[in-house]
Write a protein that holds these residues in place. Structure first.
Motif, PDB file in Angstrom:
ATOM      1  N   UNK A 139       0.813  -1.214   0.000  1.00 33.23           N
ATOM      2  CA  UNK A 139       0.000   0.000   0.000  1.00 33.23           C
ATOM      3  C   UNK A 139       0.849   1.267   0.000  1.00 33.23           C
ATOM      4  N   UNK A 140       1.978   1.229   0.689  1.00 30.50           N
ATOM      5  CA  UNK A 140       2.816   2.426   0.789  1.00 30.50           C
ATOM      6  C   UNK A 140       3.355   2.865  -0.577  1.00 30.50           C
ATOM      7  N   UNK A 141       3.358   1.934  -1.546  1.00 33.55           N
ATOM      8  CA  UNK A 141       3.878   2.262  -2.875  1.00 33.55           C
ATOM      9  C   UNK A 141       2.830   2.893  -3.790  1.00 33.55           C
ATOM     10  N   UNK A 142       1.558   2.762  -3.442  1.00 34.94           N
ATOM     11  CA  UNK A 142       0.513   3.247  -4.349  1.00 34.94           C
ATOM     12  C   UNK A 142      -0.533   4.136  -3.676  1.00 34.94           C
ATOM     13  N   UNK A 143      -0.504   4.265  -2.356  1.00 42.11           N
ATOM     14  CA  UNK A 143      -1.513   5.060  -1.653  1.00 42.11           C
ATOM     15  C   UNK A 143      -1.447   6.522  -2.102  1.00 42.11           C
ATOM     16  N   UNK A 144      -2.611   7.195  -2.180  1.00 43.04           N
ATOM     17  CA  UNK A 144      -2.601   8.605  -2.560  1.00 43.04           C
ATOM     18  C   UNK A 144      -2.091   9.507  -1.443  1.00 43.04           C
ATOM     19  N   UNK A 145      -2.224   9.061  -0.203  1.00 43.18           N
ATOM     20  CA  UNK A 145      -1.722   9.775   0.967  1.00 43.18           C
ATOM     21  C   UNK A 145      -1.684   8.809   2.140  1.00 43.18           C
ATOM     22  N   UNK A 146      -0.955   9.179   3.168  1.00 45.37           N
ATOM     23  CA  UNK A 146      -0.729   8.290   4.306  1.00 45.37           C
ATOM     24  C   UNK A 146      -1.938   8.275   5.240  1.00 45.37           C
TER      25      UNK A 146
END
Length: 261
Positions: free
Chosen positions: A225-232
């Protein structure tokens, strides 16, 4: 392109008593052997679904529609669905049709458009996003048992859990694949992953053969998820990641998820 397919006249004639004389008929979907229309009239609006008898590559959608209607009746009897939801069902010259009352809403992809953008990272959006996930989780329900079962071989490919993909690849096309609650949790996580990040949890090209897509899912590996998430959004990400755990026994239950979102 040919003319827009019209709904079965037998169904429209019967439904006129419920909607009144139709004022608008809109084809919503025409894929994988079935078609869906929105029919509006002065007294109400319904969704009409019918099999496409000209789609030779599809499974027996008429039989599947009969099973779907049977499940609606059983779920209504069990109190899981409003008795007003199902309108009617029947046969037409090409197979079967099923009608339910229209419920206004937005597809998840469209609903999460704001959340996919950097502008979505603000205080008002966070509880809204988790609220959608929680509401969906609270309404997860397995279909009632029945002996009159059409073999299940998976639905939308990207929502197929790894254990189901493995079973589909290892069995003949007429073998029924039982679905356990853990597979529904994976499907929920996959749908939210896709609609929030704009990426499927398991990457593959749209033109790839379905069996190859299932083989990719069966490996149990998903995009981080950290590679494609729009924001944290750590809390939301942790719940999604838990849903997509390869081991079904390690995934949270629906009850556990409702408190995690």
């Amino acid at each position: 392109m040919g003319p827009t397919p019209a709904p079965p006249s037998e169904a429209v004639a019967l439904l006129t008593g419920h909607t009144g004389e139709p004022t608008a008929i809109q084809l919503l979907s025409d894929r994988r052997g079935s078609r869906t229309w929105k029919i509006q009239g002065p007294k109400g609006t319904v969704t009409l679904k019918a099999n496409n008898p000209d789609d030779e590559g599809a499974r027996d959608k008429a039989a599947e529609m009969t099973q779907e209607d049977d499940h609606l009746l059983r779920l209504t009897a069990a109190g899981a669905l409003s008795p007003d939801y199902r309108v009617s069902a029947g046969a037409w010259e090409g197979g079967r049709w099923l009608a339910v009352n229209w419920i206004d809403g937005a597809p998840l992809w469209r609903a999460l458009a704001l959340a996919r953008s950097p502008e979505g990272n603000r205080a008002a959006v966070h509880p809204w996003l988790t609220g959608i996930a929680r509401t969906w989780t609270e309404r997860l329900a397995c279909g009632p048992a029945t002996d009159r079962r059409v073999p299940y071989r998976g639905a939308l490919t990207h929502t197929t859990a790894p254990e189901l993909a493995t079973a589909i690849l290892a069995t003949p096309a007429d073998t029924h694949i039982p679905v356990q609650p853990a597979a529904d949790i994976w499907s929920l996580g996959a749908s939210l992953f896709w609609c929030w990040t704009a990426h499927r949890p398991v990457p593959y090209d749209d033109t790839t053969d379905r069996l190859e897509k299932l083989a990719a899912i069966a490996k149990g590996t998903t995009t981080a998820l950290r590679d494609v998430r729009p924001w944290k959004f750590p809390e939301f990400e942790d719940a999604l990641t838990a849903c997509l755990t390869p081991d079904p026994a390690a995934r949270p239950t629906a009850k556990e998820l409702t408190t995690a979102w």
